[in-house]
Structure formats: structure tokens, C-alpha cells
Design a protein around this motif. Sequence first.
Motif, short mmCIF file in Angstrom:
data_model
loop_
_atom_site.label_atom_id
_atom_site.label_comp_id
_atom_site.label_asym_id
_atom_site.label_seq_id
_atom_site.Cartn_x
_atom_site.Cartn_y
_atom_site.Cartn_z
N GLN A 1 0.83 -1.21 0.00
CA GLN A 1 0.00 0.00 0.00
C GLN A 1 0.87 1.26 0.00
OE1 GLN A 1 -2.96 -1.10 -0.99
NE2 GLN A 1 -4.17 -0.13 0.65
N GLY A 2 1.95 1.21 0.77
CA GLY A 2 2.86 2.35 0.79
C GLY A 2 3.52 2.59 -0.55
N ARG A 3 3.93 1.51 -1.21
CA ARG A 3 4.53 1.65 -2.54
C ARG A 3 3.54 2.25 -3.53
NH1 ARG A 3 7.49 -3.40 -5.41
NH2 ARG A 3 9.12 -2.75 -3.94
N ASN A 4 2.26 1.93 -3.35
CA ASN A 4 1.23 2.46 -4.25
C ASN A 4 0.75 3.85 -3.85
OD1 ASN A 4 1.32 0.07 -5.71
ND2 ASN A 4 -0.38 -0.86 -4.57
N GLY A 5 1.36 4.42 -2.81
CA GLY A 5 0.98 5.76 -2.39
C GLY A 5 -0.27 5.83 -1.55
N GLN A 6 -0.69 4.70 -0.97
CA GLN A 6 -1.93 4.66 -0.19
C GLN A 6 -1.69 4.60 1.31
OE1 GLN A 6 -3.28 1.32 -2.89
NE2 GLN A 6 -5.24 2.32 -2.53
N LEU B 1 0.22 -11.13 -2.90
CA LEU B 1 1.65 -11.01 -3.16
C LEU B 1 1.97 -11.05 -4.66
CD1 LEU B 1 3.08 -13.25 -0.30
CD2 LEU B 1 3.15 -10.76 -0.45
N GLY B 2 1.16 -11.75 -5.43
CA GLY B 2 1.41 -11.80 -6.86
C GLY B 2 1.27 -10.45 -7.53
N GLY B 3 0.50 -9.56 -6.89
CA GLY B 3 0.31 -8.23 -7.46
C GLY B 3 1.50 -7.32 -7.30
N ILE B 4 2.47 -7.69 -6.46
CA ILE B 4 3.63 -6.82 -6.25
C ILE B 4 4.42 -6.66 -7.54
CG2 ILE B 4 5.84 -6.63 -5.03
CD1 ILE B 4 4.50 -8.00 -2.64
N ASN B 5 4.67 -7.79 -8.22
CA ASN B 5 5.38 -7.75 -9.50
C ASN B 5 4.52 -8.23 -10.65
OD1 ASN B 5 7.91 -6.77 -8.49
ND2 ASN B 5 8.30 -8.82 -7.64
N ARG B 6 3.22 -8.38 -10.40
CA ARG B 6 2.24 -8.75 -11.42
C ARG B 6 2.63 -10.05 -12.12
NH1 ARG B 6 1.15 -2.70 -14.01
NH2 ARG B 6 0.49 -1.74 -12.05
N VAL B 7 2.76 -11.08 -11.31
CA VAL B 7 3.14 -12.38 -11.84
C VAL B 7 1.95 -13.34 -11.70
CG1 VAL B 7 5.57 -12.05 -11.29
CG2 VAL B 7 4.06 -13.12 -9.60
N PRO B 8 1.87 -14.36 -12.56
CA PRO B 8 0.83 -15.39 -12.38
C PRO B 8 1.08 -16.15 -11.09
CG PRO B 8 2.39 -16.05 -14.08
CD PRO B 8 2.72 -14.62 -13.75
N MET B 9 0.00 -16.63 -10.48
CA MET B 9 0.19 -17.28 -9.18
C MET B 9 -0.86 -18.33 -8.92
SD MET B 9 -0.98 -14.29 -6.48
CE MET B 9 -0.13 -15.11 -5.17
N LEU C 1 9.94 -5.10 0.54
CA LEU C 1 9.53 -5.66 -0.74
C LEU C 1 10.71 -5.72 -1.71
CD1 LEU C 1 6.07 -3.90 -1.27
CD2 LEU C 1 6.56 -6.11 -0.21
N ASP C 2 11.56 -4.69 -1.67
CA ASP C 2 12.73 -4.68 -2.54
C ASP C 2 13.72 -5.78 -2.18
OD1 ASP C 2 11.73 -2.41 -3.85
OD2 ASP C 2 12.63 -1.09 -2.34
N GLN C 3 13.74 -6.18 -0.92
CA GLN C 3 14.72 -7.18 -0.49
C GLN C 3 14.25 -8.61 -0.69
OE1 GLN C 3 16.48 -6.58 3.35
NE2 GLN C 3 17.14 -4.49 2.91
N ILE C 4 12.95 -8.86 -0.56
CA ILE C 4 12.50 -10.25 -0.66
C ILE C 4 11.76 -10.54 -1.96
CG2 ILE C 4 12.37 -10.43 1.85
CD1 ILE C 4 9.33 -10.44 1.61
N LEU C 5 11.21 -9.53 -2.60
CA LEU C 5 10.50 -9.74 -3.87
C LEU C 5 10.91 -8.65 -4.88
CD1 LEU C 5 6.95 -10.65 -2.50
CD2 LEU C 5 8.53 -12.21 -3.66
N PRO C 6 12.20 -8.56 -5.21
CA PRO C 6 12.65 -7.53 -6.16
C PRO C 6 12.11 -7.80 -7.55
CG PRO C 6 14.43 -9.07 -5.73
CD PRO C 6 13.32 -9.42 -4.78
N ALA C 7 11.86 -6.75 -8.29
CA ALA C 7 11.31 -6.89 -9.64
C ALA C 7 12.24 -7.68 -10.54
CB ALA C 7 11.03 -5.50 -10.22
N ALA C 8 13.55 -7.57 -10.30
CA ALA C 8 14.52 -8.26 -11.16
C ALA C 8 14.40 -9.78 -11.06
CB ALA C 8 15.93 -7.82 -10.79
N LYS C 9 13.82 -10.27 -9.99
CA LYS C 9 13.70 -11.72 -9.81
C LYS C 9 12.24 -12.17 -9.86
CE LYS C 9 16.62 -13.74 -7.01
NZ LYS C 9 17.35 -14.17 -5.79
#
Length: 829
Positions: free
Chosen positions: A744-749, A784-792, A758-766
Motif C-alpha cells: 500500500q505504501g509503494r502504491n501511495g496509499q 503477493l502476486g500483485g507486487i510484481n504482477r506475476v501469475p500465481m 519488498l525490494d529485499q525479498i521480492l525484487p522486480a529483477a527476480k
Amino acid sequence: MNQITLAEQHDTSDQPVTADQPTTGAISTVGVGAAQGTGGGAAGGNSGVDAFGQDPSAAFAPQYSDPSLQVLAEVEQRVLWLSTAIIHHANRVRVNASGIKVGGHQASSASIATIMTSLWFGQLRAEDRVSVKPHASPILHGINYLLGSLDEKYLTTLREFGGLQSYPSRAKDPDPVDYSTGSVGIGATAPIWGAVSRRYAGKVSGKPSMGRQYSLVGDAELDEGAVWEAVLDSGTSELGEIVWIVDLNRQSLDRVVPNIAAGKIERMFDAAGWQVITVRFGHLLESIMNRPGGDALRRRIVDMSNPEYQRLLRCTAEQVRDRLPGAGDDAATITALIQTIDDDTLLRAIRNLGGHDLESLREAYAQIDDTRPTVIIAYTVKGNRLPTEGHPQNHSSLLTLEQFNTLGAQLGENPDAPFSKFASDSAAGRLCAETAARLEREPYPIVEPPAVPADFGRTPSGTATTQAALGRALLDLTRAAPAAAAAVVTVSPDVSSSTNLAGWLNKVGVWSVNERQDWFSDDAETIMHWREKPTGQHIELGIAEVNLVSLLGELGATWSRWSQPLFPIGVLYDPFVERALEPWSYGIYAGGQSILVGTPSGVTLAPEGGAHQSIKTPSIGLEQPGCISYEPAFALDTEWVLLASLGRLGRPDGTSAYLRLSTKPLDQQLASIPEDPAARERRRRQVIAGGYVLRAAEHPDATIVTMGVMVPEALEAADRLLAQGTRAEVICVTSPGLLYEALQGRNGQDDHAETWILDQILPAAKAAPMVTVLDGHPHTLAFLGGINRVPMRNLGVSHFGQAGDVTDVYRYHSIDVDSIIRATLDVIA
């Protein structure tokens, strides 16, 4: 003809009780005495008409020969008017742009106006505390306004954004409030747990516990099971500072309750060891009953059903004379008696119940025995002195403008300027000033709680459970930080040994009002020593989870009530967290900060059967405001989150915590704790922030996210996938709620959320397709899948469990290793 407007039909509240035969034994009845003020209206007089042919009963103002009581009656009348005007302004004067009903409870407030006036202006001391029934908040506001502790500007803000709350609130009201109420039954019992907390805080601080703890209870609240759980707790009978006053108006939201139950209520309190004082009739009605033929009148009124009695309040004097004698053997005797009474006195007399008689109430207070809890059962009339008095649907009714103006005229008040105070040189003004001075309290400063270490510095080895880690961490705290350990107070129902608190309990002892001898102290086979003493740090209640969390809320509020921060920890079986959730949530709302430990948890309790398997609790922890939830996988994770949670208690910006633990033993080597101190500290910070990478993969094909006891299954699935050529990174989540806040914080809410985790455990690069698995409802981790928009794919428990071996049960719910592998291959494909 005036009409009663029913504006709040769907509101819930008072579902009362009734009149009954006097009881004997320890139950006493007050109000028997000489008449005070027999009225002076002419016989045969008429008071006008309303919807039922009767003028608003404000005309029947109480009269007392004692000048001090007459002044008190003047204050009572002003309090009644102010409460009515506060609600009237919110509904009839203030602009309502949305059109959604505002509401308020004029009748419920009027029912208790006499009781509250007599209590505040005649009995209370600065050290006393009062829990006010929810629907009487306007009376509290009116009293505090007259005492100078509430500014007039707030009287027009009832139920307005930023204004006076719908129900008394310590956290949100601009008005001084001792206890938050509003959820029926919880506010009623709060002073019981407040008394325990006051005594316990006094033990820690060395300052003696002082003052009574009053509960002003609507009779409908006695329908709540939580009330009787608290009344019947074995420790309650030792709390002599407890005084309950039951506003017995015998009405519910929809009707006058017909069943006579007051005698049963008296006997139930008496059986629980309480002093019972019943204030049935006022002095005027008693004086009439003391005349020849009065016994017949007493029998008639006591035996009369509630609806029949309430109907009398809507009658003219002529109708009362026709109805009151009834058709029984005593009819002629009663008829002859009331023929000797003029109309005005007759109409006053049928309204002269004990809860509206200042002299009867004063006599009741004088009988309070401070060696045991006391309940005063005061008979009242709902809507007393209002045009809606006694009407079966008056619970949520609002006075019309015409009725409000008429009431003002009869009370000598100005409807156009309704919020006036008494002149300072008047008798009533002097009484208000004297009361304000008597009730003035010294402010309680905020005291910094003792420091809590972040890490004990040891690394568990071998096999351990998170439940056992809790008890071990508490014992370690006594050695590493004695001051912090001294602030810890643990609470449980009858499950101390089965939740691994035995070692802690043996170390610190059991708190009790009085010291009791442990007759098994010399028994060599007794492992858990039950030493009860006033210096103990563990409180065990009966098997009543609502009591436990209600006590937690009050123990967690001592930092703001009495400048004594405590670290309360409540331990119960996780399946019963839902039973305890509402009062615990309400305690958090009221400022109580505590740690709730649910253990053991999930379908991992397979042999216990489906009834003892918790499914929704991880989601509850995620969604509970004012609370950080954790489900640690390893013993060291448990230690770290416990210490961090303790460090957040007892401070203005503090938060509560919920720890979901298990009895499933895990190999602690799987935690892979870094040996380097800096790396270890990094892991600790990640655990506290919500999660960490348990097994890394440089270019993962998939991410397996797990939580708690499912870690071994996730790691085994990753091993078998790797053998097939599929690289899976394994993430161990410790707090879904904190990760959601970070998102929510990353989304400005959420401006206050930290997003670094989030950057340490679910970085976009991975980023990779994701499978989540936990022993709980799968939607807990579905975001959690919505953090990097991955199928889950989300694995978990979404239907009731079965008894059996853990392997079979995991397979049944598709959270076993094979299911994790299949889901991973599916989401990749």
C-alpha cells in the motif's frame, strides 16, 4: 395530536427485564420510607393530551423536602434537557446533506438521567471510574459540560465528524471518558478488568489501588453471555471496588419485555457472591403503599406485567383510576385507596420508581459494602419525563419540534438557546462548581516503558516448536532484561500448561488478590507449581476467552490510565481467537495494547479434529486495525517477533500484536541463521518487517512463498523441483499484514508504511510465477502476486478439516509437497 417519530428502527440495544417479587437473604430493597412531595394538583385535574391522551410527564417534576435534594433535582432536570437538546440539534437543527439518519437515544438517556446525576453530583470521587452505558453518552456530555470539562462548541457536534462520538470513547471523544463503551456487554464488564488492572499496576508501581469502579448497565446488556462470564469468574467476588447500577427500564428496541426477570437477576448476582440492592419504588409511592390498603396496591403493582404497567404511563388520571385496581380480589381495596389521592399525586406516584427518586438512590449508595462487588438494581421508566415516556417503541424515537418546544416550556428552558449553564451564584451553580472541584484529577504523565532487547544472541539448534519458543523467550527475558520482564503479565484461560507457560509460571508465580497456600508444593511429582500471591505475574481465568481478552485490553491501557506501562500477553488456543476477537478488537480501539498468542494453530493440529483447527485466523491478523500479526516458522523468529512486539507496547504510538504459533516440531537448521553478526541483524530486521528469503535462486523459474509450519514442505518441494531442472526461490513470510502495508505504501496509499522489505525479498529483477502455501486460508497471501504482477497459485485451507495424521490432512487440503510441486509446474506452464 403529537406523533412519535421512529428514526432508528434498525439500531440495536436495550432488551430489558422487569419487576418481580422482593427476594430475601443478602438482597436488600430500598425506597421504603416517608413520603417526600405528595404533589399539589387539584383532584380531577387534566394535563392535556399526546398520542395516548397524556401530556409529556415533565409536568410531574420531583419534589423533595430536603433542600439539598431539591437543588440536585434542579441539576437533574438541566442534565435531562441538555441530553435531549444535544440529540435534537443533531437530528432536527444541523444540516444533514447526505440524508442518512443521525439518530441518538433520547429515551435511553432520560431513563438514566436521575441515576447519573445522583452519582456524579453526590457520590463520585476523583479516584473513581465509571463505564457509562452506550446510549447514555448525551447524559455524560451534559454533565461534563455543566462541570466545565467540555466546551459548549461540542454540544452541537454529536455524531458529527470530529465531534462527540455516538458512544463514549476514550480514544476519539473530546469529552473526558473513563471507559469506551458501545459494543453491548463489553463496556459493562470493563470496570471488572479495570479493577484487576488497577490492582496489578499498583503492585508494580508500589502505589495503592484506590477508588470504586462503576458500571452503568442497561438491563438489556444482562442478556449478553459475556456479562455473566465476568460476574461468575472466581476472582471477581474479591473485588470490593466494583459497583454496577442496572438501569431496569424493562424495554427493548421493539417493545416492553413481558417476562418478569428481575428476581432471577437478583438471585444470580447473589449466588455469585455480590451484594444486591434493589431500588424498586420511590418515597412518594412507598408512602402511599404504607397507608391502609397499601399492601394490596403493592401486590398489584409488583405482580403487574411490564406492558400493563407501562401502559399506565400513557393514561390520564381518570384512566389510571379505572385501570390500576384491576379485576382481582384487591380491586375494591385499591379503588378505595386511590380515591383518597388527588389526580396530580396519582400521576406522580405511578412514575415514582426508585431509579428516578434521588433520596432512594442516596440511601442505596449508603448501603454499599466495599468488601465485595455490589449491584444496585434501579427500576426506571424509559423516556422518563419526555413525551415518549413509556411508549413501547420509544427506544429510537425523536421528539418533534413541537414536542421539544413544549418540553422546554415545561422545564423552564429556552429551545432557541438550549445550552445554558447555571448562574455561578445560584445553589445549582455552586453545586456544579463544588462537584467539579471534587472530581478534578491530577494528570497522569506518560512514562517510558522499560527497554526491551532486540536479540538474546543465541541460535537455537535441534528440533523445536514455536509454542515452546514462547515460554523459553519469556524465561530468557528475566535474565537478559529484568526490568522488562517485571512489566510482563501473562494471562490465559485454563490452558497454561498445554501452551508451554509452565516454566514461566513456576518462575514468576500466579497473581492473586490474596496469597493462597500451595498444598502441592512438597509433592515431588508436581511439575507445575501453583503459587498464588499478590506479586505473581501470571493471571489465569476460567475457560472464558472473552474474559481473557477483556482483561488484556485493560492491562494494556494502564500506561495511559495510571502511568504504569505493562506488557500483557494473552495465550489461548488459536481456534478460539475468533470467539475472543470482538472484545479484543474493542480493547485495541479503546487504547489497550497487548499481545495475543494463538497456539496451537491450523490443521496441523490434525489429531484434535476439525473443530480445533483454525482456518481464518491468519486473515484476521492481517486485517485487524492497531495490530501487527506474525506467524513465525522457527524458534529464533518467534523470539525476535516477541521482543519486537513487546517493544511496541505501553506508549502513545504503540500497537498490539497477534502471534500465531504451533506445536509442530521443525528442524532449526532449516532456518539457516547467518553467523556473521551484520548478516544476522539483517535477517532479524527482515523477520520483524514481514519476511525473508529462506532459499535463494539466482534466476528463479518460480517463487514459492510459505509461512509458519509449512516451511519444510516448501523447501522439500523446491529440492524436488530443482532435481527436475526447475529453480524455485523460497520466501518465508512472517507477517502478511506488514507486507500488505508495504505494498500500500509503494502504491501511495499509506504514507507511514516502510517499503524496503519488498525490494529485499521480492525484487522486480527476480519476478517469477508464484505459488503461496500456508496452514490457513489461501487468500491471506493472495495479494503477493500483485507486487510484481506475476501469475500465481494460492494453496491453503478453505474448508473444515478432518482428524488424522498430519500427512493425510495436508494431502486432503492440497498443501502437501506433491500439491506444491504440481501448483508450481502449473503456474510456470
